[in-house]
Design a protein around this motif. Structure first.
Motif, PDB file in Angstrom:
ATOM      1  N   ASN A 497      -2.954 -32.425 -31.361  1.00 34.89           N
ATOM      2  CA  ASN A 497      -2.922 -33.489 -30.353  1.00 34.89           C
ATOM      3  C   ASN A 497      -4.298 -34.137 -30.232  1.00 34.89           C
ATOM      4  OD1 ASN A 497      -0.122 -33.035 -29.057  1.00 34.89           O
ATOM      5  ND2 ASN A 497      -1.026 -30.988 -29.121  1.00 34.89           N
ATOM      6  N   VAL A 498      -4.398 -35.368 -30.674  1.00 31.47           N
ATOM      7  CA  VAL A 498      -5.658 -36.118 -30.555  1.00 31.47           C
ATOM      8  C   VAL A 498      -5.692 -36.762 -29.179  1.00 31.47           C
ATOM      9  CG1 VAL A 498      -7.033 -38.029 -31.441  1.00 31.47           C
ATOM     10  CG2 VAL A 498      -5.838 -36.504 -33.033  1.00 31.47           C
ATOM     11  N   GLN A 499      -6.587 -36.263 -28.320  1.00 31.46           N
ATOM     12  CA  GLN A 499      -6.623 -36.719 -26.932  1.00 31.46           C
ATOM     13  C   GLN A 499      -7.590 -37.874 -26.701  1.00 31.46           C
ATOM     14  OE1 GLN A 499      -7.454 -33.159 -24.747  1.00 31.46           O
ATOM     15  NE2 GLN A 499      -5.526 -32.192 -25.297  1.00 31.46           N
ATOM     16  N   GLY A 500      -8.631 -37.954 -27.533  1.00 35.28           N
ATOM     17  CA  GLY A 500      -9.611 -39.013 -27.346  1.00 35.28           C
ATOM     18  C   GLY A 500     -10.534 -39.117 -28.541  1.00 35.28           C
ATOM     19  N   VAL A 501     -11.230 -40.225 -28.648  1.00 30.48           N
ATOM     20  CA  VAL A 501     -12.221 -40.415 -29.707  1.00 30.48           C
ATOM     21  C   VAL A 501     -13.449 -41.098 -29.118  1.00 30.48           C
ATOM     22  CG1 VAL A 501     -10.535 -40.575 -31.577  1.00 30.48           C
ATOM     23  CG2 VAL A 501     -11.260 -42.640 -30.415  1.00 30.48           C
ATOM     24  N   LYS A 502     -14.580 -40.884 -29.734  1.00 30.77           N
ATOM     25  CA  LYS A 502     -15.789 -41.628 -29.385  1.00 30.77           C
ATOM     26  C   LYS A 502     -16.605 -41.793 -30.653  1.00 30.77           C
ATOM     27  CE  LYS A 502     -19.643 -38.715 -28.471  1.00 30.77           C
ATOM     28  NZ  LYS A 502     -20.789 -38.439 -27.632  1.00 30.77           N
ATOM     29  N   VAL A 503     -17.474 -42.755 -30.653  1.00 27.91           N
ATOM     30  CA  VAL A 503     -18.286 -42.984 -31.842  1.00 27.91           C
ATOM     31  C   VAL A 503     -19.725 -42.577 -31.556  1.00 27.91           C
ATOM     32  CG1 VAL A 503     -18.763 -45.424 -31.286  1.00 27.91           C
ATOM     33  CG2 VAL A 503     -18.921 -44.624 -33.656  1.00 27.91           C
ATOM     34  N   SER A 504     -20.299 -41.781 -32.448  1.00 25.37           N
ATOM     35  CA  SER A 504     -21.725 -41.467 -32.408  1.00 25.37           C
ATOM     36  C   SER A 504     -22.407 -42.451 -33.348  1.00 25.37           C
ATOM     37  CB  SER A 504     -21.965 -40.014 -32.843  1.00 25.37           C
ATOM     38  OG  SER A 504     -21.448 -39.114 -31.893  1.00 25.37           O
ATOM     39  N   GLY A 505     -22.811 -43.588 -32.794  1.00 20.61           N
ATOM     40  CA  GLY A 505     -23.311 -44.689 -33.612  1.00 20.61           C
ATOM     41  C   GLY A 505     -24.590 -44.374 -34.351  1.00 20.61           C
ATOM     42  N   GLY A 506     -25.454 -43.545 -33.738  1.00 18.91           N
ATOM     43  CA  GLY A 506     -26.707 -43.184 -34.393  1.00 18.91           C
ATOM     44  C   GLY A 506     -26.513 -42.136 -35.468  1.00 18.91           C
ATOM     45  N   ALA A 507     -25.765 -41.099 -35.139  1.00 20.62           N
ATOM     46  CA  ALA A 507     -25.486 -40.053 -36.128  1.00 20.62           C
ATOM     47  C   ALA A 507     -24.620 -40.600 -37.251  1.00 20.62           C
ATOM     48  CB  ALA A 507     -24.800 -38.863 -35.452  1.00 20.62           C
ATOM     49  N   GLY A 508     -23.743 -41.550 -36.911  1.00 22.55           N
ATOM     50  CA  GLY A 508     -22.947 -42.208 -37.936  1.00 22.55           C
ATOM     51  C   GLY A 508     -21.633 -41.526 -38.237  1.00 22.55           C
ATOM     52  N   PHE A 509     -20.949 -41.032 -37.199  1.00 23.97           N
ATOM     53  CA  PHE A 509     -19.603 -40.506 -37.404  1.00 23.97           C
ATOM     54  C   PHE A 509     -18.756 -40.699 -36.163  1.00 23.97           C
ATOM     55  CE2 PHE A 509     -22.430 -36.647 -36.926  1.00 23.97           C
ATOM     56  CZ  PHE A 509     -22.145 -36.366 -35.606  1.00 23.97           C
ATOM     57  N   LEU A 510     -17.437 -40.617 -36.379  1.00 25.48           N
ATOM     58  CA  LEU A 510     -16.463 -40.727 -35.298  1.00 25.48           C
ATOM     59  C   LEU A 510     -16.123 -39.317 -34.832  1.00 25.48           C
ATOM     60  CD1 LEU A 510     -14.439 -42.960 -33.967  1.00 25.48           C
ATOM     61  CD2 LEU A 510     -12.741 -41.771 -35.382  1.00 25.48           C
ATOM     62  N   VAL A 511     -16.231 -39.063 -33.522  1.00 22.69           N
ATOM     63  CA  VAL A 511     -15.879 -37.753 -32.966  1.00 22.69           C
ATOM     64  C   VAL A 511     -14.456 -37.820 -32.428  1.00 22.69           C
ATOM     65  CG1 VAL A 511     -16.493 -35.936 -31.326  1.00 22.69           C
ATOM     66  CG2 VAL A 511     -18.288 -37.363 -32.335  1.00 22.69           C
ATOM     67  N   VAL A 512     -13.621 -36.885 -32.864  1.00 18.83           N
ATOM     68  CA  VAL A 512     -12.207 -36.858 -32.485  1.00 18.83           C
ATOM     69  C   VAL A 512     -11.943 -35.603 -31.657  1.00 18.83           C
ATOM     70  CG1 VAL A 512      -9.840 -36.792 -33.349  1.00 18.83           C
ATOM     71  CG2 VAL A 512     -11.575 -38.096 -34.588  1.00 18.83           C
ATOM     72  N   TYR A 513     -11.514 -35.790 -30.403  1.00 16.37           N
ATOM     73  CA  TYR A 513     -11.309 -34.668 -29.483  1.00 16.37           C
ATOM     74  C   TYR A 513      -9.856 -34.217 -29.514  1.00 16.37           C
ATOM     75  CZ  TYR A 513     -15.915 -35.723 -27.580  1.00 16.37           C
ATOM     76  OH  TYR A 513     -17.257 -35.928 -27.432  1.00 16.37           O
ATOM     77  N   THR A 514      -9.653 -32.929 -29.785  1.00 13.94           N
ATOM     78  CA  THR A 514      -8.299 -32.372 -29.782  1.00 13.94           C
ATOM     79  C   THR A 514      -8.123 -31.349 -28.670  1.00 13.94           C
ATOM     80  OG1 THR A 514      -8.848 -30.560 -31.285  1.00 13.94           O
ATOM     81  CG2 THR A 514      -8.212 -32.656 -32.281  1.00 13.94           C
ATOM     82  N   GLY A 515      -9.053 -31.282 -27.767  1.00 11.07           N
ATOM     83  CA  GLY A 515      -8.968 -30.339 -26.654  1.00 11.07           C
ATOM     84  C   GLY A 515     -10.139 -30.554 -25.733  1.00 11.07           C
ATOM     85  N   ASN A 516     -10.267 -29.690 -24.743  1.00 11.63           N
ATOM     86  CA  ASN A 516     -11.343 -29.811 -23.762  1.00 11.63           C
ATOM     87  C   ASN A 516     -12.586 -29.101 -24.291  1.00 11.63           C
ATOM     88  OD1 ASN A 516     -12.744 -30.347 -21.424  1.00 11.63           O
ATOM     89  ND2 ASN A 516     -11.892 -28.604 -20.306  1.00 11.63           N
ATOM     90  N   ILE A 517     -13.437 -29.825 -24.990  1.00  9.95           N
ATOM     91  CA  ILE A 517     -14.638 -29.243 -25.591  1.00  9.95           C
ATOM     92  C   ILE A 517     -15.794 -29.361 -24.616  1.00  9.95           C
ATOM     93  CG2 ILE A 517     -16.219 -29.320 -27.539  1.00  9.95           C
ATOM     94  CD1 ILE A 517     -13.362 -28.542 -28.300  1.00  9.95           C
ATOM     95  N   MET A 518     -16.327 -28.229 -24.171  1.00  7.49           N
ATOM     96  CA  MET A 518     -17.449 -28.213 -23.225  1.00  7.49           C
ATOM     97  C   MET A 518     -18.759 -28.476 -23.968  1.00  7.49           C
ATOM     98  SD  MET A 518     -16.652 -27.709 -20.086  1.00  7.49           S
ATOM     99  CE  MET A 518     -15.236 -27.225 -19.111  1.00  7.49           C
ATOM    100  N   THR A 519     -19.507 -29.468 -23.510  1.00  3.75           N
ATOM    101  CA  THR A 519     -20.807 -29.759 -24.126  1.00  3.75           C
ATOM    102  C   THR A 519     -21.969 -29.230 -23.284  1.00  3.75           C
ATOM    103  OG1 THR A 519     -20.720 -31.944 -23.102  1.00  3.75           O
ATOM    104  CG2 THR A 519     -20.013 -31.783 -25.395  1.00  3.75           C
ATOM    105  N   MET A 520     -21.640 -28.568 -22.168  1.00  2.04           N
ATOM    106  CA  MET A 520     -22.630 -27.805 -21.394  1.00  2.04           C
ATOM    107  C   MET A 520     -21.997 -26.459 -21.065  1.00  2.04           C
ATOM    108  SD  MET A 520     -25.362 -26.985 -19.888  1.00  2.04           S
ATOM    109  CE  MET A 520     -26.531 -28.319 -19.685  1.00  2.04           C
ATOM    110  N   PRO A 521     -22.347 -25.423 -21.845  1.00  2.00           N
ATOM    111  CA  PRO A 521     -21.742 -24.103 -21.594  1.00  2.00           C
ATOM    112  C   PRO A 521     -22.185 -23.530 -20.247  1.00  2.00           C
ATOM    113  CG  PRO A 521     -22.824 -24.219 -23.751  1.00  2.00           C
ATOM    114  CD  PRO A 521     -23.255 -25.418 -22.979  1.00  2.00           C
ATOM    115  N   GLY A 522     -21.427 -22.561 -19.763  1.00  2.00           N
ATOM    116  CA  GLY A 522     -21.817 -21.816 -18.569  1.00  2.00           C
ATOM    117  C   GLY A 522     -22.300 -20.433 -18.961  1.00  2.00           C
ATOM    118  N   LEU A 523     -22.848 -19.708 -18.007  1.00  2.00           N
ATOM    119  CA  LEU A 523     -23.304 -18.344 -18.241  1.00  2.00           C
ATOM    120  C   LEU A 523     -22.177 -17.357 -17.935  1.00  2.00           C
ATOM    121  CD1 LEU A 523     -26.828 -18.533 -16.575  1.00  2.00           C
ATOM    122  CD2 LEU A 523     -26.375 -18.301 -19.020  1.00  2.00           C
TER     123      LEU A 523
END
Length: 544
Positions: A497-523
């Motif tokens: 299930n592709v839920q969302g996409v975003k473009v990393s214009g500087g890195a030069g790739f398309l990021v495709v989200y298939t779930g709830n990916i945390m970009t700030m982990p917890g302890l």
């Protein structure tokens, strides 16, 4: 440890291209890469794995131990791995320098502040954040929509409290109130950019193409519109140069770059890998997570950008990982042949992807633990050999390079004897939908791919902005071939299930989200930080 200048001398690197950071750490200047372009290129070995388990399979340890083993066979070898982030070091994972007798050293320094690269990325990222808010405060000439600022702030620490914040409170003098948030520094696009840039000019160009937000006409605002790329490059001027250390056995190692392995490509820096290839016979590197996420991105993003041709892939497996994927959740030390038989499906899928999809030689490294039963090991080896899959036991944790000799010999034989018809999974000119479907079906084994309406709209918008012909970076759980972490082994008839996409214009790739990916982990409830201390002589205790 050998003095770092001794290693530099062995590698033939002139001292004017080297910046020492004490006796055992240094940086090889980025522009040395241009000096060695005519050197013959060594062979590149990628270490990957089956789908990870919560217990770890020993991928970094195997990478380092294999590098040591190849050196013991009288070849010039080089190890290339990512820089550890302090968030996981003080959280649940601990350090990331290998283990046992297969480590890079000095481990305390590498696991903590090292040469300051991650701090530099943090500062450059947050400078752009400050300049965006400052632009809005002083009149917002670019007409940025404060509800659509995409550029968060970052910090090299696990802190769930900062995932969503409100900033700019306290009245007019203190900025414009808005929703904001923090990512961990490894998830910053600046980290991905550092890991893909091979010159200052490329660094500045990539920084300039970062999308910071959307204006009120629904078009993207780039970092270069703000004018921040020059100052950011000043902060990053040393961070672009690879960090040189050594293994416990004195094998040279670049520890450089640390992009998140989900929303970015999860490998060490391209410049470090390419430099190492020009300085050795064999380079051993790794990619985050298993073949499905790590190796695929390594091939389709990193190798494509650097025009690198891998020579072989090592897939790390273990008896306990096979048991886990066979349904075992505890009592891993008890013999359980039935679970191993079930778990083999996961390993065999990853082997098939490397061998049949990317057409590369592959060797399974069976990471041996002291409590593994002989009968279990013999079964796995016989099953693999029956399928003409190369396999070798790895004991590098206990024995260092000596415990990896069999693996090193098997990998070198695979490089010399097996067919290598490496190809990318997709052409850049294909549509994003086709690229995503190829990854999901041919690499993950999915039956189908379902795009949400939101994902379809975002794809249409991104293509309308002119961001086309980019590689795809999938954000998916690492624990399963599917997008459901509970579906272990080799799930059948599943849908991605592709839920969302975003473009990393500087890195030069398309990021495709298939779930709830945390970009700030917890302890976790009991963080690794509680085990750490300084003794009265200033020595660090409990950092591993």
């Amino acid at each position: 440890m050998r003095r770092i200048l001794e290693i530099i001398s062995d590698l033939g690197i002139p001292e004017e291209f080297f910046i020492p950071y004490g006796w055992y750490i240094g940086k090889v200047k980025w522009d040395y890469y241009k000096e060695i372009q005519k050197n013959p290129s060594g062979k590149l070995i990628l270490v990957s794995a089956m789908n990870p388990t919560p217990y770890g399979e020993g991928k970094t340890t195997t990478t380092i131990g294999l590098g040591d083993a190849i050196r013991r066979l009288s070849y010039r070898s080089f190890v290339c791995i990512r820089e550890p982030s302090m968030g996981p070091v003080f959280g649940i994972k601990g350090g990331a320098v290998g283990g046992g007798k297969a480590k890079v050293v000095p481990e305390d320094s590498i696991n903590l502040h090292f040469t300051g690269d991650i701090h530099a990325v943090t500062s450059a990222h947050n400078l752009l954040s400050a300049l965006v808010d400052n632009h809005i405060y002083h009149g917002n000439e670019l007409n940025i929509d404060v509800r659509q600022i995409l550029w968060k702030r970052c910090l090299d620490m696990n802190d769930r409290q900062l995932r969503f914040v409100v900033s700019g409170l306290g009245g007019k003098a203190n900025g414009v109130p808005r929703e904001d948030g923090f990512d961990i520094t490894a998830a910053s696009e600046v980290m991905a950019i550092i890991s893909l840039s091979r010159s200052v000019s490329e660094l500045k160009e990539r920084l300039g193409n970062i999308i910071v937000g959307i204006n009120k006409n629904n078009t993207p605002i780039l970092c270069k519109d703000i004018g921040a790329q020059g100052a950011m490059s000043v902060i990053l001027k040393d961070a672009i140069s690879p960090n040189l250390v050594q293994t416990l056995e004195g094998t040279p190692a670049f520890v450089h770059g640390g992009p998140f392995a989900n929303i970015a490509h999860g490998t060490n820096s391209l410049i470090a890998t390419e430099m190492a290839l020009r300085l050795s016979d064999y380079v051993v590197t790794e990619a985050g997570f298993g073949v499905d996420l790590g190796a695929e991105k390594f091939f389709d993003i990193k190798c494509r950008l650097g025009n690198i041709r891998p020579s072989a892939v090592v897939i790390v497996a273990s008896i306990r990982a096979l048991k886990f994927h066979g349904g075992v959740k505890k009592d891993f030390d008890n013999e359980n042949m039935e679970a191993i038989k079930k778990g083999m499906s996961n390993l065999l899928h990853h082997v098939s992807v490397v061998r049949d999809v990317f057409k590369l030689p592959v060797v399974v490294a069976l990471n041996k633990f002291p409590k593994d039963e002989k009968k279990e090991i013999e079964y796995v080896i016989s099953e693999l050999k029956e399928r003409n899959i190369r396999v070798a036991i790895s004991e590098v944790y206990e024995k260092g390079g000596l415990g990896g000799i069999q693996l090193a010999q098997e990998v070198i034989k695979a490089i010399e004897e097996d067919k290598n018809e490496f190809s990318y999974l997709y052409d850049l000119s294909e549509s994003y939908k086709d690229k995503i479907e190829k990854i999901c079906k041919e690499v993950y084994g999915a039956k189908d791919v379902v795009f949400s309406e939101n994902a379809k709209e975002e794809l249409k918008k991104i293509e309308g902005w002119g961001f086309i012909n980019l590689p795809v970076c999938m954000a998916k759980t690492q624990y399963s071939l599917s997008d459901n972490p509970k579906l272990i082994g080799k799930p059948e008839d599943f849908v991605i299930n592709v839920q969302g996409v975003k473009v990393s214009g500087g890195a030069g790739f398309l990021v495709v989200y298939t779930g709830n990916i945390m970009t700030m982990p917890g302890l976790p409830k009991v963080p690794s930080a509680f085990q750490m201390d300084l003794d009265d002589n200033g020595n660090i205790i409990g950092l591993s």
